[in-house]
Design a protein around this motif. Structure first.
Motif, short mmCIF file in Angstrom:
data_model
loop_
_atom_site.label_atom_id
_atom_site.label_comp_id
_atom_site.label_asym_id
_atom_site.label_seq_id
_atom_site.Cartn_x
_atom_site.Cartn_y
_atom_site.Cartn_z
N HIS A 1 0.85 -1.20 0.00
CA HIS A 1 0.00 0.00 0.00
C HIS A 1 0.89 1.25 0.00
O HIS A 1 1.78 1.38 0.83
N VAL A 2 0.65 2.12 -0.94
CA VAL A 2 1.37 3.40 -1.02
C VAL A 2 0.36 4.52 -0.85
O VAL A 2 -0.68 4.57 -1.53
N ASP A 3 0.66 5.42 0.07
CA ASP A 3 -0.20 6.58 0.32
C ASP A 3 0.39 7.79 -0.40
O ASP A 3 1.57 8.12 -0.20
N TYR A 4 -0.42 8.43 -1.23
CA TYR A 4 0.06 9.54 -2.06
C TYR A 4 -0.55 10.86 -1.59
O TYR A 4 -1.67 10.90 -1.09
N GLU A 5 0.19 11.92 -1.82
CA GLU A 5 -0.37 13.27 -1.78
C GLU A 5 -0.60 13.69 -3.23
O GLU A 5 0.34 14.08 -3.93
N PRO A 6 -1.82 13.54 -3.73
CA PRO A 6 -2.05 13.74 -5.16
C PRO A 6 -1.94 15.20 -5.57
O PRO A 6 -2.26 16.11 -4.80
#
Length: 737
Positions: free
Chosen positions: A110-115
């Motif tokens: 799981h990768v959490d992004y700041e879009p």
């Protein structure tokens, strides 16, 4: 040493050839990429799963050297680390013995992004929402050149025609998808794979590992078309990192859907033309601006841009020209090499525009084009004298005669009247049309890169028994190079071709003769093989081993200034002319190709049968580009087409027998007088097809692919809004307000 099968293509034809997916390696692990699901954003945090014994995950922190793919500029990371720029960008490589377990592990990452706001098109890139993707303006590269005096040219114009022409993505659809196996051997990291340029892969592995104990070997390759020039680096870098650490072989082979979704494509390009015509009906000035969608990283877009800039006026002698081009960063897969390398886009747009200019000034398009063609006395767009004799007039006449163009053009225009329903103001039934394209392709790298950067080297090794081995890094990816190289050497030595063998392109054995790209293999490498063979012939000693090494040096006439973009942009240029005939259903917009003809100047063909294959393959690929190959981005930044079921390419049922001919025009600095030709055959077909459809429907078309939907839209609109004509009288200043 291992050699390519000398019974030409026998193993491929019989199914005995061992492609990368067919090869067995002891202790083989399977690899899969974990890719970004975010088109643009910063990586905030990552959650990795617990790994069973024998399974591993590799990312940016595992790279012992530089975390980069050294493709022209150092901007594309091997593993995404702090940011992602497109959906499908590689973040991790997961490896292990069971591919099902590897797939389940991928689902647990799981990768959490700041879009950030993505830009998929050139206009969105120019808008700079959420700041720039690259630098401060999203321009990855830009160039401009001028010829003559553009302002004076327009001052003498009585008519100005403006038009925007555009092209879209094209997918390579090589039969064999991207694939490689990397393994340790004798203290080196070795990669075998489906590739065009083994020394590119060698260099990439050396950069990411921080040492040169690497080796790249080309396997039999099921097609490339440019798609296996730089993209194998994307596989090679992560694989090399993993193999260096694990000391086990790892295989990475794409499924078709993954291949289409994540690999490089042909660049979409938009051209805007402003063309001035004088009182004599001659083009006196042309201002060309074009924008290239380069994708997320530069890759090869700068070189594509340079080719497009230096050949922007195609085969025409325009006295006053200004050309300006930009390559824009977007949040899509990086666009890269594709057969023609910018020329098919340029040739379609320029041919289409010249055709429309002729019609706007009430001139016959064929006559108008011929009046503007380069001659042997012309200067090129980049200010160089034309080297050798141009045979454009002879080629044009030959293709017109072969296709019976003039009679059909007149007949088809008359027959459309009989299909015109005056009650509804539209044509009904089926209309026939015929179209012409004239085009060129500069052979080899642009400018002086062949002499200053690549410096191709080859070696001939004669064994005591009289057999001769060719050692060169150029690869046969279906174009027949393994035969033509052998023919060049055998003919020069006056020996049987059975005595000449060619080594497998293996960087542990062959010298760096440069990449298999840019129609340079025959012109550059074939030429120095011929020179090496001449030296060997003079020095031949029966019963002894001998070696000859030859390094490329450019001809004296080939001068280039990279700062001013002046001189010989290419060492040699090949030329072509295509005619395409169609029948268009005026109700459905479907266009059936009923005839196709092609004439080329490639100097002198090494093997006519081999080049016939290039003619037919290249022209069919071009016709697909112009007619049916639609690749569209969705609103999420991914391609809507994901398989060979929904990305439509021509089949044998879609194209008639192709009539073709060559004009003999030997080039003194090519082997046996040959120039390059493989890319040339893709350059004109799309333009000729679009012109034929336009002739059939009577409405201008300025973009490809010309699908049935586009034909119906054009018929519904009645008149393209992309063409704007302004008249001012006898050379008076033109007020465009």
């Amino acid at each position: 040493m291992d050699t390519v099968n000398t019974r030409f293509k026998w193993e491929e034809a019989t199914g005995a050839a061992k492609y990368i997916a067919d090869r067995h390696y002891e202790g083989l692990l399977e690899g899969r990429f974990y890719r970004s699901s975010c088109p643009r954003g910063r990586i905030k945090s990552v959650t990795l799963p617990s790994l069973p014994d024998g399974y591993h995950i590799f990312g940016a922190d595992d790279v012992p050297g530089q975390n980069v793919l050294p493709i022209v500029e150092i901007d594309w990371p091997a593993f995404a680390d702090q940011e992602v720029r497109f959906v499908g960008q590689v973040i991790y490589l997961v490896v292990g013995p069971d591919p099902d377990v590897v797939d389940s592990l991928l689902n647990e990452i799981h990768v959490d992004y700041e879009p950030l706001t993505p830009a998929y098109t050139i206009n969105e890139s120019k808008a700079l929402k959420d700041g720039a993707i690259h630098a401060d303006n999203n321009v990855l590269d830009t160039h401009m050149l001028t010829k003559g005096d553009i302002e004076a040219g327009f001052a003498n114009a009585v008519t100005i025609i403006e038009e925007t022409c555009s092209t879209n993505y094209q997918e390579h659809i090589y039969l064999e998808t991207q694939g490689a196996v990397c393994y340790p051997q004798d203290g080196k990291v070795v990669l075998e794979g489906s590739m065009q340029c083994p020394w590119y892969v060698h260099h990439t592995m050396a950069v990411v590992l921080g040492h040169d104990n690497v080796r790249a070997i080309q396997c039999p390759t099921g097609g490339g078309f440019g798609g296996k020039e730089d993209f194998p680096d994307v596989l090679a870098a992560p694989l090399a990192v993993a193999v260096e650490k694990l000391q086990q072989p790892i295989r990475l082979i794409f499924e078709r859907g993954e291949d289409i979704a994540t690999t490089s494509k042909r660049h979409p390009v938009t051209f805007h033309y402003k063309t001035g015509v004088d009182a004599n009906g001659k083009i006196i000035a042309m201002d060309i601006k074009f924008d290239v969608n380069a994708g997320a990283y530069l890759s090869l877009s700068g070189i594509v841009l340079q080719r497009t800039i230096t050949t922007a006026t195609n085969v025409y002698d325009i006295p006053n020209v200004r050309v300006e081009g930009h390559a824009w960063a977007t949040n899509t897969v990086p666009t890269g090499a594709f057969r023609g390398f910018g020329s098919p886009q340029n040739c379609f747009c320029m041919e289409t525009h010249i055709h429309h200019v002729a019609k706007e000034v009430d001139a016959d398009p064929v006559t108008f084009k011929q009046q503007h063609m380069l001659t042997s006395q012309s200067q090129s767009l980049t200010g160089a004298e034309i080297f050798g004799e141009l045979v454009l007039d002879e080629m044009l006449q030959k293709v017109l005669d072969m296709s019976d163009y003039q009679r059909k053009f007149a007949e088809f225009n008359l027959s459309k009247e009989s299909h015109f329903d005056h009650c509804i103001g539209k044509s009904t039934g089926k209309n026939k049309g015929i179209g012409l394209a004239i085009f060129q392709h500069g052979c080899g790298f642009a400018g002086d890169l062949e002499d200053t950067l690549v410096r191709a080297k080859v070696k001939l090794v004669k064994e005591p028994d009289g057999t001769v081995q060719i050692l060169a890094s150029n690869t046969d990816i279906g174009q027949g190079l393994s035969l033509t190289f052998r023919k060049i050497v055998a003919d020069t030595l006056n020996k049987s071709i059975d005595l000449v063998q060619i080594a497998v392109p293996d960087t542990g054995i062959v010298p760096d003769s440069g990449p298999t790209v840019a129609s340079r293999s025959i012109l550059i490498v074939g030429y120095i093989l011929e020179k090496a063979a001449k030296k060997l012939q003079k020095m031949w000693l029966e019963g002894e081993s001998q070696e000859i090494v030859e390094v490329y040096c450019k001809p004296d006439y080939h001068q280039w200034n990279q700062d001013t973009y002046q001189g010989n942009a290419y060492q040699a240029t090949s030329y072509g002319a295509n005619v395409v005939e169609v029948e268009v259903d005026m109700a459905t917009g479907e266009a059936e190709i009923t005839g196709a003809w092609a004439v080329y100047d490639i100097g002198k063909a090494i093997d006519g049968t081999i080049f016939r294959g290039q003619i037919e393959g290249g022209l069919v690929q071009a016709l697909g580009y112009g007619s049916c190959e639609k690749l569209e981005l969705t609103q999420d930044g991914v391609f809507a087409q994901r398989s060979m079921a929904d990305y439509v390419i021509p089949t044998a049922l879609d194209v008639p027998a192709i009539g073709s001919a060559l004009v003999d025009n030997p080039y003194p600095y090519g082997p046996n007088g040959a120039k390059g030709g493989g890319e040339l055959t893709h350059n004109g077909g799309a333009a000729a097809f679009a012109a034929a459809v336009e002739n059939a429907i009577g409405v201008p078309l300025s973009s490809i692919p010309v699908t049935p939907e586009k034909v119906c839209e054009a018929l519904a609109d009645g008149k393209s809004t992309q063409i704007k004509t302004i008249s001012a009288g006898n050379g008076e200043p033109i007020n465009e307000d």
